[in-house]
Design an enzyme around this catalytic site. Sequence first.
Site, PDB file in Angstrom:
ATOM      1  N   SER A 125      39.214 -45.890  20.995  1.00  0.00           N
ATOM      2  CA  SER A 125      39.752 -46.608  19.838  1.00  0.00           C
ATOM      3  C   SER A 125      40.663 -47.746  20.285  1.00  0.00           C
ATOM      4  O   SER A 125      41.274 -47.702  21.347  1.00  0.00           O
ATOM      5  CB  SER A 125      40.549 -45.668  18.935  1.00  0.00           C
TER       6      SER A 125
HETATM    7  N1  SAH Z   1      39.795 -40.155  20.281  1.00  0.00           N
HETATM    8  C1  SAH Z   1      38.817 -40.860  21.080  1.00  0.00           C
HETATM    9  C2  SAH Z   1      37.917 -41.705  20.194  1.00  0.00           C
HETATM   10  C3  SAH Z   1      36.509 -41.590  20.642  1.00  0.00           C
HETATM   11  S1  SAH Z   1      35.280 -42.198  19.506  1.00  0.00           S
HETATM   12  C4  SAH Z   1      39.479 -41.682  22.156  1.00  0.00           C
HETATM   13  O1  SAH Z   1      40.730 -41.773  22.176  1.00  0.00           O
HETATM   14  O2  SAH Z   1      38.796 -42.207  23.026  1.00  0.00           O
HETATM   15  C5  SAH Z   1      34.929 -40.770  18.535  1.00  0.00           C
HETATM   16  C6  SAH Z   1      34.500 -39.526  19.245  1.00  0.00           C
HETATM   17  O3  SAH Z   1      34.218 -38.541  18.262  1.00  0.00           O
HETATM   18  C7  SAH Z   1      33.230 -39.663  20.087  1.00  0.00           C
HETATM   19  O4  SAH Z   1      33.481 -39.189  21.372  1.00  0.00           O
HETATM   20  C8  SAH Z   1      32.215 -38.775  19.354  1.00  0.00           C
HETATM   21  O5  SAH Z   1      31.284 -38.146  20.218  1.00  0.00           O
HETATM   22  C9  SAH Z   1      33.137 -37.761  18.702  1.00  0.00           C
HETATM   23  N2  SAH Z   1      32.593 -37.051  17.540  1.00  0.00           N
HETATM   24  C10 SAH Z   1      31.853 -37.534  16.517  1.00  0.00           C
HETATM   25  N3  SAH Z   1      31.537 -36.559  15.639  1.00  0.00           N
HETATM   26  C11 SAH Z   1      32.109 -35.406  16.122  1.00  0.00           C
HETATM   27  C12 SAH Z   1      32.144 -34.041  15.677  1.00  0.00           C
HETATM   28  N4  SAH Z   1      31.525 -33.645  14.574  1.00  0.00           N
HETATM   29  N5  SAH Z   1      32.820 -33.156  16.433  1.00  0.00           N
HETATM   30  C13 SAH Z   1      33.456 -33.525  17.580  1.00  0.00           C
HETATM   31  N6  SAH Z   1      33.449 -34.794  18.046  1.00  0.00           N
HETATM   32  C14 SAH Z   1      32.790 -35.723  17.329  1.00  0.00           C
END
Ligand code: SAH
Length: 220
Positions: A64
Amino acid sequence: MNEDWKFERRRSRLVEELREKGIVNERVLAAIGRVPRHHFVDQAFHLRAYNDEALPIGLKQTISQPFTVAFQSQTLAPQRDERILEIGTGSGYQAAVLCEMGARVFSVERMRALFDRTRPLLKSLGYRVNTLFGDGMDGWGSMAPFDGIIVTAGAKEVPDLLRRQLKLPEGMKSGGRMIIPVGPGEEQIMTLVVRLGEDSFESVELDAFRFVPLLGNTVG
Ligand code: SAH
């Protein structure tokens, strides 16, 4: 040669930029001033790690944008030792920021490849995050209830199972709160959900953001 000092200077410039963009919580700014964001992206993106931008982390996912991390952290405002559940571990950066703020962090990721990469990374940087490979739509029942939940992927609606893992209010202490981007399309409205009682929740809509989608089931 150890080049961490170069990153340190960029990092303090990023903190100033976030301040100018309206982030006021000093604990959030201090945490962002400490987490080495370049370690959470591929070497090819090291020089961009302290720009206020989202970056690819592979598998169509992103780390993000720092402003988004700061905004969500500021709204969640975790206090020391509070139990916080993150949905979407991704690169691990947001989890590290919450650790720096003194929270006890639990984080769920649905993609095996990201889970396998991020878990040892957080450990090697000294961040004690409890990680789970699973579908975050279900939350983390055995670790519930939580003082706070932070969802870092765009949800179509607030998953009921998740809000039920928020703490109930107790005496003078208010119930758990969740910060979650919600919306059917490509843009979501950052929403704060607070638990008021067994079946009662209050929700407040904040600004618009863009996230990768929250998807069900696990991959890999
Ligand atoms: N908090 C992360 C943001 C990553 S983007 C950071 O600081 O880098 C969002 C993430 O959510 C991705 O890795 C994606 O695989 C995950 N995601 C999406 N749907 C999900 C779900 N149902 N359960 C767990 N993770 C999920």
